[in-house]
Design a protein around this motif. Sequence first.
Motif, PDB file in Angstrom:
ATOM      1  N   LEU A 221       4.547  -0.692  15.228  1.00  0.00           N
ATOM      2  CA  LEU A 221       5.902  -1.391  14.791  1.00  0.00           C
ATOM      3  C   LEU A 221       6.753  -1.297  13.999  1.00  0.00           C
ATOM      4  O   LEU A 221       7.882  -0.951  13.698  1.00  0.00           O
ATOM      5  N   ALA A 222       5.725  -0.256  12.403  1.00  0.00           N
ATOM      6  CA  ALA A 222       6.573   0.489  11.820  1.00  0.00           C
ATOM      7  C   ALA A 222       7.767   1.483  12.772  1.00  0.00           C
ATOM      8  O   ALA A 222       9.311   2.102  12.515  1.00  0.00           O
ATOM      9  N   ALA A 223       7.417   2.417  14.206  1.00  0.00           N
ATOM     10  CA  ALA A 223       7.802   3.629  14.955  1.00  0.00           C
ATOM     11  C   ALA A 223       9.493   2.741  15.143  1.00  0.00           C
ATOM     12  O   ALA A 223       9.960   3.003  15.641  1.00  0.00           O
ATOM     13  N   ARG A 224       9.072   1.213  15.840  1.00  0.00           N
ATOM     14  CA  ARG A 224      10.644   0.482  16.062  1.00  0.00           C
ATOM     15  C   ARG A 224      11.843   0.378  14.562  1.00  0.00           C
ATOM     16  O   ARG A 224      13.045   0.513  15.654  1.00  0.00           O
ATOM     17  N   ASP A 225      10.738   0.386  13.922  1.00  0.00           N
ATOM     18  CA  ASP A 225      11.795   0.156  12.766  1.00  0.00           C
ATOM     19  C   ASP A 225      11.339   0.786  11.161  1.00  0.00           C
ATOM     20  O   ASP A 225      10.708   0.545  11.189  1.00  0.00           O
ATOM     21  N   ARG A 226      13.092   1.617  11.005  1.00  0.00           N
ATOM     22  CA  ARG A 226      12.809   2.343  10.255  1.00  0.00           C
ATOM     23  C   ARG A 226      11.799   1.732   8.306  1.00  0.00           C
ATOM     24  O   ARG A 226      11.842   2.549   7.663  1.00  0.00           O
ATOM     25  N   ARG A 227      12.625   0.629   8.591  1.00  0.00           N
ATOM     26  CA  ARG A 227      12.298  -0.654   6.942  1.00  0.00           C
ATOM     27  C   ARG A 227      10.736  -0.101   6.970  1.00  0.00           C
ATOM     28  O   ARG A 227      10.811  -0.712   5.732  1.00  0.00           O
ATOM     29  N   CYS A 228      10.062  -0.042   7.720  1.00  0.00           N
ATOM     30  CA  CYS A 228       8.323  -1.032   8.017  1.00  0.00           C
ATOM     31  C   CYS A 228       6.992   0.450   6.807  1.00  0.00           C
ATOM     32  O   CYS A 228       7.931   1.456   8.166  1.00  0.00           O
ATOM     33  N   VAL A 229       6.898  -0.068   6.093  1.00  0.00           N
ATOM     34  CA  VAL A 229       6.442   1.289   6.334  1.00  0.00           C
ATOM     35  C   VAL A 229       4.863   0.798   6.090  1.00  0.00           C
ATOM     36  O   VAL A 229       4.418  -0.738   5.878  1.00  0.00           O
ATOM     37  N   VAL A 230       3.875   1.145   6.526  1.00  0.00           N
ATOM     38  CA  VAL A 230       2.344   1.306   6.804  1.00  0.00           C
ATOM     39  C   VAL A 230       1.460   1.820   5.380  1.00  0.00           C
ATOM     40  O   VAL A 230       1.782   2.434   4.964  1.00  0.00           O
ATOM     41  N   VAL A 231       0.634   0.680   5.292  1.00  0.00           N
ATOM     42  CA  VAL A 231      -0.149   1.253   4.030  1.00  0.00           C
ATOM     43  C   VAL A 231      -1.812   0.173   4.534  1.00  0.00           C
ATOM     44  O   VAL A 231      -1.922  -0.544   5.293  1.00  0.00           O
ATOM     45  N   SER A 232      -2.094   0.612   4.091  1.00  0.00           N
ATOM     46  CA  SER A 232      -3.687   0.686   4.014  1.00  0.00           C
ATOM     47  C   SER A 232      -4.745   0.057   2.922  1.00  0.00           C
ATOM     48  O   SER A 232      -5.900  -0.062   3.261  1.00  0.00           O
ATOM     49  N   THR A 233      -4.189   0.172   1.798  1.00  0.00           N
ATOM     50  CA  THR A 233      -5.182   0.043   0.141  1.00  0.00           C
ATOM     51  C   THR A 233      -4.447  -1.128  -0.552  1.00  0.00           C
ATOM     52  O   THR A 233      -3.185  -1.994  -0.380  1.00  0.00           O
ATOM     53  N   ARG A 234      -5.249  -2.009  -1.263  1.00  0.00           N
ATOM     54  CA  ARG A 234      -4.676  -3.100  -1.944  1.00  0.00           C
ATOM     55  C   ARG A 234      -3.722  -2.249  -3.231  1.00  0.00           C
ATOM     56  O   ARG A 234      -2.328  -2.878  -3.495  1.00  0.00           O
ATOM     57  N   THR A 235      -3.711  -1.232  -3.604  1.00  0.00           N
ATOM     58  CA  THR A 235      -3.317  -0.429  -4.318  1.00  0.00           C
ATOM     59  C   THR A 235      -1.177  -0.355  -3.779  1.00  0.00           C
ATOM     60  O   THR A 235      -1.045  -0.351  -4.121  1.00  0.00           O
ATOM     61  N   GLU A 236      -1.458   0.139  -2.813  1.00  0.00           N
ATOM     62  CA  GLU A 236      -0.192   0.317  -1.642  1.00  0.00           C
ATOM     63  C   GLU A 236       0.348  -0.562  -1.571  1.00  0.00           C
ATOM     64  O   GLU A 236       1.884  -1.044  -2.013  1.00  0.00           O
ATOM     65  N   ILE A 237      -0.602  -1.404  -1.443  1.00  0.00           N
ATOM     66  CA  ILE A 237       0.196  -3.238  -1.105  1.00  0.00           C
ATOM     67  C   ILE A 237       1.119  -3.375  -2.588  1.00  0.00           C
ATOM     68  O   ILE A 237       2.357  -4.540  -2.380  1.00  0.00           O
ATOM     69  N   ASP A 238       0.331  -3.611  -3.345  1.00  0.00           N
ATOM     70  CA  ASP A 238       0.681  -4.229  -4.517  1.00  0.00           C
ATOM     71  C   ASP A 238       2.444  -3.707  -5.365  1.00  0.00           C
ATOM     72  O   ASP A 238       3.004  -4.058  -5.661  1.00  0.00           O
ATOM     73  N   TRP A 239       1.892  -1.791  -5.009  1.00  0.00           N
ATOM     74  CA  TRP A 239       3.161  -1.224  -5.414  1.00  0.00           C
ATOM     75  C   TRP A 239       4.439  -1.621  -4.100  1.00  0.00           C
ATOM     76  O   TRP A 239       5.615  -2.120  -4.868  1.00  0.00           O
ATOM     77  N   ALA A 240       4.098  -1.366  -3.050  1.00  0.00           N
ATOM     78  CA  ALA A 240       4.870  -2.024  -2.191  1.00  0.00           C
ATOM     79  C   ALA A 240       6.148  -3.560  -2.767  1.00  0.00           C
ATOM     80  O   ALA A 240       7.448  -3.437  -1.955  1.00  0.00           O
ATOM     81  N   MET A 241       4.857  -4.371  -2.768  1.00  0.00           N
ATOM     82  CA  MET A 241       5.973  -6.062  -3.073  1.00  0.00           C
ATOM     83  C   MET A 241       6.394  -5.297  -3.820  1.00  0.00           C
ATOM     84  O   MET A 241       7.792  -6.347  -4.079  1.00  0.00           O
ATOM     85  N   ARG A 242       5.982  -5.074  -5.130  1.00  0.00           N
ATOM     86  CA  ARG A 242       6.919  -4.898  -6.207  1.00  0.00           C
ATOM     87  C   ARG A 242       8.386  -4.147  -6.363  1.00  0.00           C
ATOM     88  O   ARG A 242       9.301  -4.357  -7.288  1.00  0.00           O
TER      89      ARG A 242
END
Length: 306
Positions: A221-242
């Motif tokens: 999915l991420a390869a289809r649109d460069r705006r998508c960022v794949v994340v795997s940890t809660r810390t990454e999710i929190d940072w990306a949401m902010r």
Amino acid sequence: MSNDITLAFAHPEERAIASAGADPRDRISLRDHVVEADIGAFQQERGQTQRLRFNVVVEVRPHPAPLADDVDLILSYDRIAEAIQAELAAERLNLLETLAEKVAERILAEPQAMRAFVRVEKLDRGPGALGVEIVRSRAAQPVQRTAADGSQAAIHPRVVYLANPAIDAPDLAARLTALQALPEPVILTVGLPDGPRPDSGNRVVQRRIDLLAIEQNAWRLAARDRRCVVVSTRTEIDWAMRHRQIIVWAPSKIVLDAVDGPKSAPSDAVALALWLAETLAAAQLDIHGDMSVPAGSRVPVRHLPR
């Protein structure tokens, strides 16, 4: 009584033990703590106090260094009692459910606390004790965003499940643009990719294989649109949401590390998305595809065309 019924009426400590993960945590408890408070939704309850009994169990993170008999390194029992008193003093409440939520939230603000069982009972409203019990974990506490004036507000993301036809649809970019315009952060989830995958014949091994297959689909999915960022940890999710990124969830690490992990198999991708939505205190789960939703969701669910 059956084991399930017995457990339903057991002390929160027994419930904590029964629902512990493979690596159970240490626990501290406050039993039969009785206080008086002005609480209740009925008119006859207003302006007078009644007895409340609290039973609280807190699972705590083991301290990495020797305690050296130092009280400052542990979560003190006093902090539990102080959480109860602070919430009772903050405002008059109508519902025990609200009080239990506030007490659990205050306890989970302590750095050592990871999961809290809170039972609150009214002792003066009938022939027996009338009460509620909740369990809340640190993972289920919403992320906080700090405003320019220093105030904080909870972030409740929008979790969006994309079935494979939605991933492959020619209007994917337009859908992502619409999602990016939403007021809340967006977390995309996907299911298993189409086509065969290894069959191990072992349930535990197959769970890992399926989670990794979902991650491959996330990267597709991420390869289809460069705006998508794949994340795997809660810390990454929190940072990306902010930072208002469009998140694509790679589930292996969070699912395998979770004490209260999803009970369904990874092949039930909507149930997995729903578990993430509940874990992150999401505002809503959107489903792009003809998929059924497990009963009992605590998050509003909306079906959208594929």
